[in-house]
Design a protein around this motif. Structure first.
Motif, mmCIF file in Angstrom:
data_model
loop_
_atom_site.group_PDB
_atom_site.id
_atom_site.type_symbol
_atom_site.label_atom_id
_atom_site.label_comp_id
_atom_site.label_asym_id
_atom_site.label_seq_id
_atom_site.Cartn_x
_atom_site.Cartn_y
_atom_site.Cartn_z
ATOM 1 N N TRP A 280 -11.014 23.485 3.076
ATOM 2 C CA TRP A 280 -11.745 24.273 2.090
ATOM 3 C C TRP A 280 -11.220 24.048 0.668
ATOM 4 C CZ3 TRP A 280 -11.010 28.336 -1.386
ATOM 5 C CH2 TRP A 280 -12.185 28.960 -1.807
ATOM 6 N N PRO A 281 -12.079 23.850 -0.336
ATOM 7 C CA PRO A 281 -13.541 23.951 -0.300
ATOM 8 C C PRO A 281 -14.263 22.648 0.040
ATOM 9 C CG PRO A 281 -12.802 23.704 -2.567
ATOM 10 C CD PRO A 281 -11.574 23.646 -1.708
ATOM 11 N N GLU A 282 -13.523 21.650 0.522
ATOM 12 C CA GLU A 282 -14.188 20.404 0.905
ATOM 13 C C GLU A 282 -14.674 20.509 2.344
ATOM 14 O OE1 GLU A 282 -12.059 16.774 -0.250
ATOM 15 O OE2 GLU A 282 -10.828 18.091 -1.498
ATOM 16 N N ARG A 283 -15.466 19.537 2.764
ATOM 17 C CA ARG A 283 -15.956 19.467 4.146
ATOM 18 C C ARG A 283 -15.448 18.181 4.771
ATOM 19 N NH1 ARG A 283 -18.888 24.117 6.010
ATOM 20 N NH2 ARG A 283 -19.810 25.063 4.181
ATOM 21 N N ILE A 284 -14.940 18.267 5.975
ATOM 22 C CA ILE A 284 -14.444 17.078 6.669
ATOM 23 C C ILE A 284 -15.012 17.026 8.082
ATOM 24 C CG2 ILE A 284 -12.282 16.881 5.359
ATOM 25 C CD1 ILE A 284 -10.875 18.312 7.736
ATOM 26 N N ASP A 285 -14.958 15.839 8.662
ATOM 27 C CA ASP A 285 -15.414 15.668 10.046
ATOM 28 C C ASP A 285 -14.471 16.433 10.975
ATOM 29 O OD1 ASP A 285 -16.420 14.820 12.454
ATOM 30 O OD2 ASP A 285 -15.617 12.786 12.293
ATOM 31 N N ALA A 286 -15.061 17.287 11.838
ATOM 32 C CA ALA A 286 -14.233 18.081 12.757
ATOM 33 C C ALA A 286 -14.303 17.524 14.176
ATOM 34 C CB ALA A 286 -14.702 19.534 12.741
ATOM 35 N N GLY A 287 -15.064 16.444 14.382
ATOM 36 C CA GLY A 287 -15.223 15.890 15.729
ATOM 37 C C GLY A 287 -16.228 16.677 16.569
ATOM 38 N N VAL A 288 -17.015 17.523 15.900
ATOM 39 C CA VAL A 288 -17.955 18.391 16.627
ATOM 40 C C VAL A 288 -19.323 17.697 16.702
ATOM 41 C CG1 VAL A 288 -19.153 20.627 16.567
ATOM 42 C CG2 VAL A 288 -16.743 20.466 15.896
ATOM 43 N N ALA A 289 -19.908 17.699 17.902
ATOM 44 C CA ALA A 289 -21.215 17.053 18.098
ATOM 45 C C ALA A 289 -22.277 17.772 17.275
ATOM 46 C CB ALA A 289 -21.583 17.098 19.575
ATOM 47 N N PRO A 290 -23.256 17.020 16.722
ATOM 48 C CA PRO A 290 -24.326 17.672 15.958
ATOM 49 C C PRO A 290 -25.089 18.667 16.827
ATOM 50 C CG PRO A 290 -24.443 15.279 15.758
ATOM 51 C CD PRO A 290 -23.417 15.572 16.796
ATOM 52 N N LEU A 291 -25.583 19.702 16.178
ATOM 53 C CA LEU A 291 -26.327 20.749 16.893
ATOM 54 C C LEU A 291 -27.704 20.205 17.291
ATOM 55 C CD1 LEU A 291 -26.045 23.751 17.582
ATOM 56 C CD2 LEU A 291 -27.007 24.271 15.333
ATOM 57 N N ASP A 292 -28.106 20.417 18.536
ATOM 58 C CA ASP A 292 -29.424 19.964 18.985
ATOM 59 C C ASP A 292 -30.304 21.197 19.229
ATOM 60 O OD1 ASP A 292 -31.663 18.936 20.146
ATOM 61 O OD2 ASP A 292 -30.606 17.734 21.654
ATOM 62 N N LEU A 293 -31.015 21.606 18.165
ATOM 63 C CA LEU A 293 -31.843 22.820 18.272
ATOM 64 C C LEU A 293 -33.026 22.612 19.214
ATOM 65 C CD1 LEU A 293 -31.747 24.049 14.567
ATOM 66 C CD2 LEU A 293 -30.682 25.140 16.530
ATOM 67 N N PHE A 294 -33.507 21.362 19.342
ATOM 68 C CA PHE A 294 -34.619 21.119 20.269
ATOM 69 C C PHE A 294 -34.168 21.385 21.702
ATOM 70 C CE2 PHE A 294 -35.579 18.181 16.685
ATOM 71 C CZ PHE A 294 -36.704 18.857 16.228
ATOM 72 N N ALA A 295 -32.945 20.991 22.011
ATOM 73 C CA ALA A 295 -32.442 21.218 23.374
ATOM 74 C C ALA A 295 -32.248 22.711 23.625
ATOM 75 C CB ALA A 295 -31.132 20.462 23.581
ATOM 76 N N LEU A 296 -31.856 23.442 22.572
ATOM 77 C CA LEU A 296 -31.619 24.880 22.734
ATOM 78 C C LEU A 296 -32.926 25.655 22.870
ATOM 79 C CD1 LEU A 296 -28.775 25.195 20.146
ATOM 80 C CD2 LEU A 296 -28.667 26.135 22.454
#
Ligand code: NAD
Ligand code: MG
Length: 392
Positions: A280-296
């Motif tokens: 913070w306040p920057e944004r970095i890659d956290a290794g988290v998969a992108p959210l798939d709202l279509f699947a949800l």
């Protein structure tokens, strides 16, 4: 380069923090790692991250760690609870992840606050216990307190950065605090009497330490989070509405006076709020998969049931009672959860033990930390009496 100390490195939050750090060797270096007694895991972490210092709160575990590491790395090994406070306030680190579970985390977290660090707060119990004193200490030292609890991190992200402590100026009407509802959301009151520790620890969306998993199942986690939000964002329970959202994708929302509702969404993965706090306040890659709202496909919302899950009500009442009441609530809960995990107390009796402990302890002003620590100890003794009574 940020120099980071992780209090509770071997736990669920600690390991997730190290995973984010591992992805960004150019940004973060590890100054110190701490744990309670898990020597094997700590030895593994020391060999990978080569911290300058490793602390085991349990002194005999520190001896074993020193033996296990011997000539294999240059890490200095210390033991005992005072050493936790030493590394939390050491000049060599600027950032402290407070991820010890429970009241044991309060002294080192306070030490980090007192030393004016960037404090990444996962250890909600520390803030619940000492509320105003804790926030006063943050103000006095100029520490940078950033919330890691996913809900509070979401709220923090939905508020204008400069106004995170002044809801009125920011034009906020309400905070909508989301809750998964835990593994027993649809259980009847009778079924709640039969649930086992293993079932309580099998959270549908999140993989977490045992204590917070049980807290999620009783909704005490949401109660502690309600208190945490009141202190972090300078508000009161009446301005916070808990929304059970079983998908755990919306991590919380802020409703403004003009009708706008801002939400923060993401996969239920603690690396997102951890990376947010670290960079913070920057944004970095956290290794988290992108959210798939279509699947949800769909999101659901329901009101919490305070009859089957009284812990949320008890927490709101403790905050309103003020003074030492939240510290008593927290201590009684820690004892009741430990007894449940040891199969000495049935799940449905966790709120009974907490309510009776609160009733047995007069609320006192919480003017200094010594009072808080003393009330914590007295509440534990009272809760143990109640636990023994539930047994017979
Ligand atoms: P955990 O049980 O997985 O890990 C706890 C850590 O604290 C371990 O490293 C352990 O060695 C250390 N510890 C335990 N007792 C200690 C003591 N007496 N002295 C020193 N160290 C001690 O717990 P966790 O799930 O990582 O949770 C840590 C904190 O973060 C809790 O306050 C929890 O409420 C909060 N939190 C966790 C999550 C999550 O997803 N796990 C999410 C939000 C908030
Ligand atoms: Mg949370």
């Amino acid at each position: 380069m940020r120099h980071v100390t992780i209090l509770g490195a071997t736990g669920s939050i600690g390991i997730n923090t190290l995973d984010v750090i591992r992805r960004h060797p150019d940004r973060f270096s590890v100054y110190a790692l701490t744990a309670n007694a898990n020597v094997d895991e700590m030895a593994r972490l020391c060999l990978e991250f080569q911290p300058r210092v490793a602390v085991m709160a349990d002194p005999s575990a520190a001896e074993k760690l020193a033996e296990a590491l011997s000539s294999r790395c240059n890490t200095q090994v210390l033991g005992g609870p005072e050493a936790l406070c030493e590394v939390a306030s050491a000049a060599q680190a600027d950032t402290v992840m407070a991820a010890i579970v429970g009241a044991a985390g309060l002294p080192p977290t306070l030490a980090a606050v007192g030393a004016g660090k960037r404090v990444l707060l996962a250890n909600k119990e520390a803030l619940v216990m000492s509320g105003r004193l804790f926030m006063d200490a943050v103000q006095a030292s100029g520490a940078e307190l950033l919330p890691i609890d996913s809900e509070h991190n979401a709220i923090f992200q939905c508020l204008p950065p400069s106004m995170a402590r002044d809801m009125g100026a920011a034009g906020v009407r309400r905070i909508l605090l989301t809750a998964s509802g835990g593994p027993f959301r649809s259980h009847s009151a009778e079924a709640l009497r039969e649930v086992s520790p293993a079932q309580a620890c099998a959270h549908p969306n999140w993989s977490m330490g045992q204590k917070i998993s049980v807290d999620s199942a009783t909704l005490m986690n949401k109660g502690l989070e309600l208190i945490e939000a009141c202190w972090l964002f300078n508000t009161v329970p009446d301005n916070i509405e808990v929304h059970v959202h079983p998908e755990s994708i919306i991590h919380s929302m802020v409703e403004y006076l003009d009708g706008s509702v801002l939400a923060q969404l993401g996969s239920p993965d603690m690396r997102t709020p951890i990376a947010n706090g670290l960079a913070w306040p920057e944004r970095i890659d956290a290794g988290v998969a992108p959210l798939d709202l279509f699947a949800l496909g769909k999101f659901h919302f329901e009101r919490p049931d305070l009859t089957r899950f009284p812990c949320l009500r008890l927490a709101a009442e403790a905050f309103k009672a003020g003074g030492t009441a939240p510290a008593v609530l927290n201590a009684a809960n820690e004892e009741a959860v430990a007894a449940f995990l040891a199969e000495q107390l049935c799940f449905a009796d966790i709120p009974v033990v907490i309510e009776r402990t609160l009733a047995a302890m007069p609320v006192m002003p919480a003017d200094d930390f010594d009072t808080i620590f003393l009330q914590d100890q007295l509440a534990r003794a009272k809760a143990q009496e109640q636990i023994r009574r539930q047994l017979v």
